[in-house]
Motif scaffolding. Structure first.
Motif, PDB file in Angstrom:
ATOM      1  N   TYR A   1       0.831  -1.209   0.000  1.00  0.00           N
ATOM      2  CA  TYR A   1       0.000   0.000   0.000  1.00  0.00           C
ATOM      3  C   TYR A   1       0.868   1.264   0.000  1.00  0.00           C
ATOM      4  O   TYR A   1       0.603   2.215  -0.735  1.00  0.00           O
ATOM      5  CB  TYR A   1      -0.942  -0.008   1.202  1.00  0.00           C
ATOM      6  N   MET A   2       1.926   1.258   0.808  1.00  0.00           N
ATOM      7  CA  MET A   2       2.806   2.434   0.869  1.00  0.00           C
ATOM      8  C   MET A   2       3.449   2.707  -0.483  1.00  0.00           C
ATOM      9  O   MET A   2       3.590   3.862  -0.890  1.00  0.00           O
ATOM     10  CB  MET A   2       3.899   2.226   1.923  1.00  0.00           C
ATOM     11  N   LEU A   3       3.831   1.664  -1.172  1.00  0.00           N
ATOM     12  CA  LEU A   3       4.546   1.831  -2.435  1.00  0.00           C
ATOM     13  C   LEU A   3       3.616   2.126  -3.613  1.00  0.00           C
ATOM     14  O   LEU A   3       3.981   2.877  -4.510  1.00  0.00           O
ATOM     15  CB  LEU A   3       5.373   0.574  -2.741  1.00  0.00           C
ATOM     16  N   ARG A   4       2.428   1.534  -3.621  1.00  0.00           N
ATOM     17  CA  ARG A   4       1.528   1.697  -4.759  1.00  0.00           C
ATOM     18  C   ARG A   4       0.368   2.639  -4.486  1.00  0.00           C
ATOM     19  O   ARG A   4      -0.238   3.148  -5.419  1.00  0.00           O
ATOM     20  CB  ARG A   4       0.986   0.343  -5.216  1.00  0.00           C
ATOM     21  N   GLY A   5       0.044   2.840  -3.206  1.00  0.00           N
ATOM     22  CA  GLY A   5      -1.028   3.766  -2.850  1.00  0.00           C
ATOM     23  C   GLY A   5      -2.417   3.313  -3.258  1.00  0.00           C
ATOM     24  O   GLY A   5      -3.314   4.129  -3.401  1.00  0.00           O
ATOM     25  N   ARG A   6      -2.605   2.033  -3.451  1.00  0.00           N
ATOM     26  CA  ARG A   6      -3.909   1.504  -3.871  1.00  0.00           C
ATOM     27  C   ARG A   6      -4.437   0.562  -2.790  1.00  0.00           C
ATOM     28  O   ARG A   6      -4.185  -0.638  -2.838  1.00  0.00           O
ATOM     29  CB  ARG A   6      -3.769   0.769  -5.200  1.00  0.00           C
ATOM     30  N   LYS A   7      -5.167   1.120  -1.855  1.00  0.00           N
ATOM     31  CA  LYS A   7      -5.558   0.325  -0.696  1.00  0.00           C
ATOM     32  C   LYS A   7      -6.458  -0.850  -1.052  1.00  0.00           C
ATOM     33  O   LYS A   7      -6.301  -1.933  -0.511  1.00  0.00           O
ATOM     34  CB  LYS A   7      -6.164   1.187   0.399  1.00  0.00           C
ATOM     35  N   GLU A   8      -7.392  -0.663  -1.970  1.00  0.00           N
ATOM     36  CA  GLU A   8      -8.293  -1.771  -2.310  1.00  0.00           C
ATOM     37  C   GLU A   8      -7.526  -2.930  -2.933  1.00  0.00           C
ATOM     38  O   GLU A   8      -7.764  -4.091  -2.601  1.00  0.00           O
ATOM     39  CB  GLU A   8      -9.407  -1.299  -3.242  1.00  0.00           C
ATOM     40  N   GLU A   9      -6.591  -2.621  -3.814  1.00  0.00           N
ATOM     41  CA  GLU A   9      -5.796  -3.682  -4.442  1.00  0.00           C
ATOM     42  C   GLU A   9      -4.915  -4.385  -3.416  1.00  0.00           C
ATOM     43  O   GLU A   9      -4.782  -5.614  -3.444  1.00  0.00           O
ATOM     44  CB  GLU A   9      -4.941  -3.118  -5.571  1.00  0.00           C
ATOM     45  N   SER A  10      -4.313  -3.627  -2.529  1.00  0.00           N
ATOM     46  CA  SER A  10      -3.455  -4.216  -1.498  1.00  0.00           C
ATOM     47  C   SER A  10      -4.266  -5.122  -0.583  1.00  0.00           C
ATOM     48  O   SER A  10      -3.836  -6.227  -0.237  1.00  0.00           O
ATOM     49  CB  SER A  10      -2.777  -3.117  -0.673  1.00  0.00           C
ATOM     50  N   ARG A  11      -5.447  -4.683  -0.221  1.00  0.00           N
ATOM     51  CA  ARG A  11      -6.306  -5.457   0.671  1.00  0.00           C
ATOM     52  C   ARG A  11      -6.827  -6.710  -0.023  1.00  0.00           C
ATOM     53  O   ARG A  11      -6.844  -7.795   0.553  1.00  0.00           O
ATOM     54  CB  ARG A  11      -7.470  -4.589   1.127  1.00  0.00           C
ATOM     55  N   GLU A  12      -7.250  -6.572  -1.287  1.00  0.00           N
ATOM     56  CA  GLU A  12      -7.750  -7.729  -2.035  1.00  0.00           C
ATOM     57  C   GLU A  12      -6.668  -8.789  -2.209  1.00  0.00           C
ATOM     58  O   GLU A  12      -6.940  -9.990  -2.086  1.00  0.00           O
ATOM     59  CB  GLU A  12      -8.293  -7.287  -3.390  1.00  0.00           C
ATOM     60  N   LEU A  13      -5.454  -8.363  -2.494  1.00  0.00           N
ATOM     61  CA  LEU A  13      -4.346  -9.305  -2.624  1.00  0.00           C
ATOM     62  C   LEU A  13      -4.113 -10.037  -1.297  1.00  0.00           C
ATOM     63  O   LEU A  13      -3.944 -11.257  -1.270  1.00  0.00           O
ATOM     64  CB  LEU A  13      -3.067  -8.580  -3.064  1.00  0.00           C
ATOM     65  N   LEU A  14      -4.147  -9.308  -0.208  1.00  0.00           N
ATOM     66  CA  LEU A  14      -3.966  -9.911   1.111  1.00  0.00           C
ATOM     67  C   LEU A  14      -5.043 -10.949   1.387  1.00  0.00           C
ATOM     68  O   LEU A  14      -4.755 -12.058   1.848  1.00  0.00           O
ATOM     69  CB  LEU A  14      -3.968  -8.830   2.198  1.00  0.00           C
ATOM     70  N   VAL A  15      -6.284 -10.632   1.091  1.00  0.00           N
ATOM     71  CA  VAL A  15      -7.381 -11.578   1.335  1.00  0.00           C
ATOM     72  C   VAL A  15      -7.179 -12.841   0.495  1.00  0.00           C
ATOM     73  O   VAL A  15      -7.340 -13.956   0.999  1.00  0.00           O
ATOM     74  CB  VAL A  15      -8.752 -10.915   1.056  1.00  0.00           C
ATOM     75  N   ARG A  16      -6.801 -12.691  -0.773  1.00  0.00           N
ATOM     76  CA  ARG A  16      -6.543 -13.876  -1.620  1.00  0.00           C
ATOM     77  C   ARG A  16      -5.422 -14.735  -1.041  1.00  0.00           C
ATOM     78  O   ARG A  16      -5.522 -15.966  -1.002  1.00  0.00           O
ATOM     79  CB  ARG A  16      -6.189 -13.452  -3.047  1.00  0.00           C
ATOM     80  N   GLU A  17      -4.358 -14.089  -0.579  1.00  0.00           N
ATOM     81  CA  GLU A  17      -3.231 -14.833  -0.003  1.00  0.00           C
ATOM     82  C   GLU A  17      -3.652 -15.579   1.264  1.00  0.00           C
ATOM     83  O   GLU A  17      -3.288 -16.742   1.466  1.00  0.00           O
ATOM     84  CB  GLU A  17      -2.077 -13.870   0.310  1.00  0.00           C
ATOM     85  N   LEU A  18      -4.431 -14.918   2.100  1.00  0.00           N
ATOM     86  CA  LEU A  18      -4.889 -15.548   3.338  1.00  0.00           C
ATOM     87  C   LEU A  18      -5.823 -16.721   3.042  1.00  0.00           C
ATOM     88  O   LEU A  18      -5.732 -17.769   3.691  1.00  0.00           O
ATOM     89  CB  LEU A  18      -5.576 -14.524   4.235  1.00  0.00           C
ATOM     90  N   ARG A  19      -6.690 -16.558   2.058  1.00  0.00           N
ATOM     91  CA  ARG A  19      -7.583 -17.666   1.695  1.00  0.00           C
ATOM     92  C   ARG A  19      -6.766 -18.852   1.176  1.00  0.00           C
ATOM     93  O   ARG A  19      -7.058 -19.999   1.517  1.00  0.00           O
ATOM     94  CB  ARG A  19      -8.596 -17.208   0.653  1.00  0.00           C
ATOM     95  N   TYR A  20      -5.786 -18.581   0.361  1.00  0.00           N
ATOM     96  CA  TYR A  20      -4.947 -19.653  -0.172  1.00  0.00           C
ATOM     97  C   TYR A  20      -4.252 -20.409   0.976  1.00  0.00           C
ATOM     98  O   TYR A  20      -4.167 -21.631   0.958  1.00  0.00           O
ATOM     99  CB  TYR A  20      -3.896 -19.068  -1.124  1.00  0.00           C
ATOM    100  N   LEU A  21      -3.805 -19.677   1.943  1.00  0.00           N
ATOM    101  CA  LEU A  21      -3.070 -20.266   3.067  1.00  0.00           C
ATOM    102  C   LEU A  21      -3.969 -21.038   4.027  1.00  0.00           C
ATOM    103  O   LEU A  21      -3.558 -22.071   4.569  1.00  0.00           O
ATOM    104  CB  LEU A  21      -2.337 -19.142   3.815  1.00  0.00           C
ATOM    105  N   LEU A  22      -5.187 -20.561   4.240  1.00  0.00           N
ATOM    106  CA  LEU A  22      -6.011 -21.082   5.331  1.00  0.00           C
ATOM    107  C   LEU A  22      -7.225 -21.925   4.932  1.00  0.00           C
ATOM    108  O   LEU A  22      -7.707 -22.704   5.745  1.00  0.00           O
ATOM    109  CB  LEU A  22      -6.521 -19.919   6.188  1.00  0.00           C
ATOM    110  N   GLU A  23      -7.732 -21.756   3.729  1.00  0.00           N
ATOM    111  CA  GLU A  23      -8.979 -22.440   3.385  1.00  0.00           C
ATOM    112  C   GLU A  23      -8.828 -23.938   3.335  1.00  0.00           C
ATOM    113  O   GLU A  23      -7.776 -24.462   2.938  1.00  0.00           O
ATOM    114  CB  GLU A  23      -9.535 -21.920   2.054  1.00  0.00           C
ATOM    115  N   LYS A  24      -9.897 -24.591   3.695  1.00  0.00           N
ATOM    116  CA  LYS A  24      -9.934 -26.050   3.654  1.00  0.00           C
ATOM    117  C   LYS A  24      -9.828 -26.505   2.208  1.00  0.00           C
ATOM    118  O   LYS A  24     -10.186 -25.781   1.287  1.00  0.00           O
ATOM    119  CB  LYS A  24     -11.241 -26.559   4.255  1.00  0.00           C
ATOM    120  N   GLY A  25      -9.367 -27.732   2.021  1.00  0.00           N
ATOM    121  CA  GLY A  25      -9.251 -28.284   0.683  1.00  0.00           C
ATOM    122  C   GLY A  25      -7.917 -27.992   0.023  1.00  0.00           C
ATOM    123  O   GLY A  25      -7.705 -28.311  -1.136  1.00  0.00           O
ATOM    124  N   ARG A  26      -7.016 -27.387   0.736  1.00  0.00           N
ATOM    125  CA  ARG A  26      -5.678 -27.080   0.184  1.00  0.00           C
ATOM    126  C   ARG A  26      -4.697 -28.101   0.663  1.00  0.00           C
ATOM    127  O   ARG A  26      -4.717 -28.621   1.684  1.00  0.00           O
ATOM    128  CB  ARG A  26      -5.228 -25.694   0.630  1.00  0.00           C
TER     129      ARG A  26
END
Length: 194
Positions: free
Chosen positions: A169-194
């Motif tokens: 976010y600090m480098l790109r200044g796009r909070k929605e994109e930074s947050r969406e990327l974080l959510v995707r990464e967290l889902r990949y790491l934590l969701e069942k079926g992985r």
């Protein structure tokens, strides 16, 4: 001699922490002084030192308060809610502009040469790691996330992802994109079926 009421001491500490947070945000940690913090709430510098012997001790309390607020929000996720979204909300203050990520990065840079700051940040990280590990174990026990072979390692990865999202976010200044990327990464790491 009159007794000091515990509630008064707690209120005084809270006021000092609030003032420190505001001053650290406006001036940065290095430039902020105990005098600045005292002026923020209209007390003497000596009054601040009654509660916090150093600026770094005050910083540790600021960090502790932040952690307590975040852990309280995480506890609600143990039973219900989107886990990835909930964890991502941990950085909403930064993404909304309420907290200054520059202060954190300034502290990390200062830790290279200041052992007291290094220790405060190390302690803060260790406490974050314990809190996240406990949170993940509780989520796992409720079947809210996939089975984790090593919850402590996953906790460390999640903390790293949170820091990376703030940096993105600090480098790109796009909070929605930074947050969406974080959510995707967290889902990949934590969701069942992985």
């Amino acid at each position: 001699m009159p007794k000091v009421v515990v509630e008064y001491k707690d209120q005084a500490r809270d006021r000092i922490v609030d003032a420190a947070l505001a001053v650290f945000h406006s001036k940065g940690f290095r430039s902020a002084t105990m005098e600045d913090i005292a002026k923020q709430i209209g007390v003497s510098k000596g009054a601040i030192y009654l509660y916090f012997p150093t600026k770094t001790a005050l910083l540790a309390q600021v960090q502790q308060r932040s952690r307590e607020r975040i852990v309280t929000a995480w506890r609600r996720l143990i039973e219900t809610g989107d886990v990835a979204e909930g964890i991502a909300r941990s950085i909403d203050e930064v993404l909304s502009g309420e907290a200054d990520p520059g202060v954190w990065h300034e502290l990390v840079a200062e830790a290279a040469t200041d052992p007291e700051i290094r220790q405060a940040l190390r302690t803060d990280h260790d406490e974050d790691l314990v809190a996240m590990t406990d949170f993940l174990r509780r989520l796992e026990a409720r079947g809210r996330v996939r089975t984790l072979r090593d919850p402590r390692t996953v906790a460390g990865i999640i903390l790293g992802l949170l820091h990376a999202a703030v940096l993105d976010y600090m480098l790109r200044g796009r909070k929605e994109e930074s947050r969406e990327l974080l959510v995707r990464e967290l889902r990949y790491l934590l969701e069942k079926g992985r």
